[in-house]
Design a protein around this motif. Structure first.
Motif, PDB file in Angstrom:
ATOM      1  N   SER A  61       0.828  -1.203   0.000  1.00  0.00           N
ATOM      2  CA  SER A  61       0.000   0.000   0.000  1.00  0.00           C
ATOM      3  C   SER A  61       0.865   1.258   0.000  1.00  0.00           C
ATOM      4  CB  SER A  61      -0.930  -0.009   1.216  1.00  0.00           C
ATOM      5  OG  SER A  61      -1.751   1.121   1.196  1.00  0.00           O
ATOM      6  N   LYS A  62       1.906   1.230   0.799  1.00  0.00           N
ATOM      7  CA  LYS A  62       2.830   2.366   0.867  1.00  0.00           C
ATOM      8  C   LYS A  62       3.548   2.524  -0.483  1.00  0.00           C
ATOM      9  CE  LYS A  62       5.167   2.610   4.654  1.00  0.00           C
ATOM     10  NZ  LYS A  62       6.209   2.327   5.672  1.00  0.00           N
ATOM     11  N   LEU A  63       3.944   1.418  -1.084  1.00  0.00           N
ATOM     12  CA  LEU A  63       4.668   1.441  -2.355  1.00  0.00           C
ATOM     13  C   LEU A  63       3.783   1.934  -3.496  1.00  0.00           C
ATOM     14  CD1 LEU A  63       7.276   0.791  -3.886  1.00  0.00           C
ATOM     15  CD2 LEU A  63       6.492  -1.574  -4.066  1.00  0.00           C
ATOM     16  N   ASP A 116       4.829   4.120  -6.676  1.00  0.00           N
ATOM     17  CA  ASP A 116       5.121   3.330  -7.878  1.00  0.00           C
ATOM     18  C   ASP A 116       4.187   2.118  -7.953  1.00  0.00           C
ATOM     19  OD1 ASP A 116       6.216   2.014 -10.045  1.00  0.00           O
ATOM     20  OD2 ASP A 116       8.285   2.103  -9.319  1.00  0.00           O
ATOM     21  N   LEU A 117       3.026   2.309  -8.574  1.00  0.00           N
ATOM     22  CA  LEU A 117       2.013   1.248  -8.659  1.00  0.00           C
ATOM     23  C   LEU A 117       2.545   0.024  -9.406  1.00  0.00           C
ATOM     24  CD1 LEU A 117      -0.846   0.295  -8.068  1.00  0.00           C
ATOM     25  CD2 LEU A 117      -1.582   1.429 -10.171  1.00  0.00           C
ATOM     26  N   GLU A 118       3.310   0.255 -10.461  1.00  0.00           N
ATOM     27  CA  GLU A 118       3.854  -0.866 -11.237  1.00  0.00           C
ATOM     28  C   GLU A 118       4.785  -1.720 -10.387  1.00  0.00           C
ATOM     29  OE1 GLU A 118       6.242  -1.676 -15.408  1.00  0.00           O
ATOM     30  OE2 GLU A 118       5.302   0.267 -15.094  1.00  0.00           O
ATOM     31  N   GLU A 119       5.598  -1.085  -9.561  1.00  0.00           N
ATOM     32  CA  GLU A 119       6.506  -1.817  -8.665  1.00  0.00           C
ATOM     33  C   GLU A 119       5.700  -2.621  -7.634  1.00  0.00           C
ATOM     34  OE1 GLU A 119       9.943  -3.313  -6.875  1.00  0.00           O
ATOM     35  OE2 GLU A 119       9.685  -2.352  -8.824  1.00  0.00           O
ATOM     36  N   ALA A 120       4.609  -2.039  -7.124  1.00  0.00           N
ATOM     37  CA  ALA A 120       3.743  -2.753  -6.173  1.00  0.00           C
ATOM     38  C   ALA A 120       3.137  -3.992  -6.842  1.00  0.00           C
ATOM     39  CB  ALA A 120       2.650  -1.824  -5.644  1.00  0.00           C
ATOM     40  N   ILE A 138       3.170  -9.911  -7.718  1.00  0.00           N
ATOM     41  CA  ILE A 138       3.348 -11.033  -8.646  1.00  0.00           C
ATOM     42  C   ILE A 138       4.459 -11.961  -8.147  1.00  0.00           C
ATOM     43  CG2 ILE A 138       4.186 -11.641 -10.973  1.00  0.00           C
ATOM     44  CD1 ILE A 138       2.608  -9.108 -11.958  1.00  0.00           C
ATOM     45  N   HIS A 139       5.564 -11.377  -7.727  1.00  0.00           N
ATOM     46  CA  HIS A 139       6.700 -12.167  -7.223  1.00  0.00           C
ATOM     47  C   HIS A 139       6.302 -12.965  -5.970  1.00  0.00           C
ATOM     48  CE1 HIS A 139      10.784 -13.278  -6.169  1.00  0.00           C
ATOM     49  NE2 HIS A 139      10.548 -12.814  -4.955  1.00  0.00           N
ATOM     50  N   ILE A 140       5.638 -12.298  -5.019  1.00  0.00           N
ATOM     51  CA  ILE A 140       5.224 -12.951  -3.773  1.00  0.00           C
ATOM     52  C   ILE A 140       4.283 -14.118  -4.064  1.00  0.00           C
ATOM     53  CG2 ILE A 140       3.835 -12.627  -1.679  1.00  0.00           C
ATOM     54  CD1 ILE A 140       4.968  -9.699  -1.612  1.00  0.00           C
TER      55      ILE A 140
END
Length: 170
Positions: free
Chosen positions: A20-22, A26-30, A35-37
């Protein structure tokens, strides 16, 4: 029994503190982090995971692609993530199948529960993921997670020798 997990992507991003903070910067990074998790979770949970993102305001036919063996779906034009999730639940439902939907949207939880899927609130999914990570770490490095005698390195040598003599009945 085959297990499926359908995740409401933006709902989870908004609910997990780290993401949420991210997303504010940077929505794309979030999205990439989620996706990674989830790809990691899919690999050690054995569940087939579908990650759904809402593209309601974006024109197009919707998109489906696989990243790290994780199915990532974007909705079609004028389709909400909730509608796509409900369609997925209906299509996946069958004998010997258990479907979980991860969202904190109460209305969506009631709808999917009515279709036979189980609801998994965002916070509960995070707990499951963290627990699974811990179990994997313990399997990989058992020597660092559990010692046979937790007091061993807290006792000085004289006390250890005394206890050993007592143990042997001396």
């Amino acid at each position: 029994m085959e297990e499926f997990l359908i995740v409401d992507g933006y709902n989870i991003i908004g609910a997990w503190p780290q993401l949420s903070k991210l997303k504010d910067t940077d929505l794309e990074e979030a999205r990439d982090k989620l996706i990674h998790i989830l790809a990691e979770y899919q690999s050690y949970s054995g569940m087939k995971v579908y990650l759904v993102f809402d593209a309601y305001m974006v024109p197009g036919l919707g998109k489906k692609y696989t990243q790290s063996k994780l199915a990532v779906l974007y909705t079609k034009e004028k389709e909400t993530a909730d509608e796509l999730i409900e369609r997925l639940v209906t299509n996946l439902m069958g004998r010997r199948k258990q479907i979980y939907v991860a969202t904190s949207d109460m209305i969506e939880q009631h709808v999917i529960f009515g279709k036979g899927a189980l609801r998994l609130p965002a916070g509960e999914l995070l707990v499951k993921i963290n627990q699974s990570r811990k179990e994997v770490r313990e399997r990989i490095h058992p020597e660092t997670t559990s010692k046979r005698n937790p007091f061993d390195d807290k006792l000085n040598d004289d006390v250890k020798k005394l206890f050993e003599r007592w143990r042997r009945g001396e």
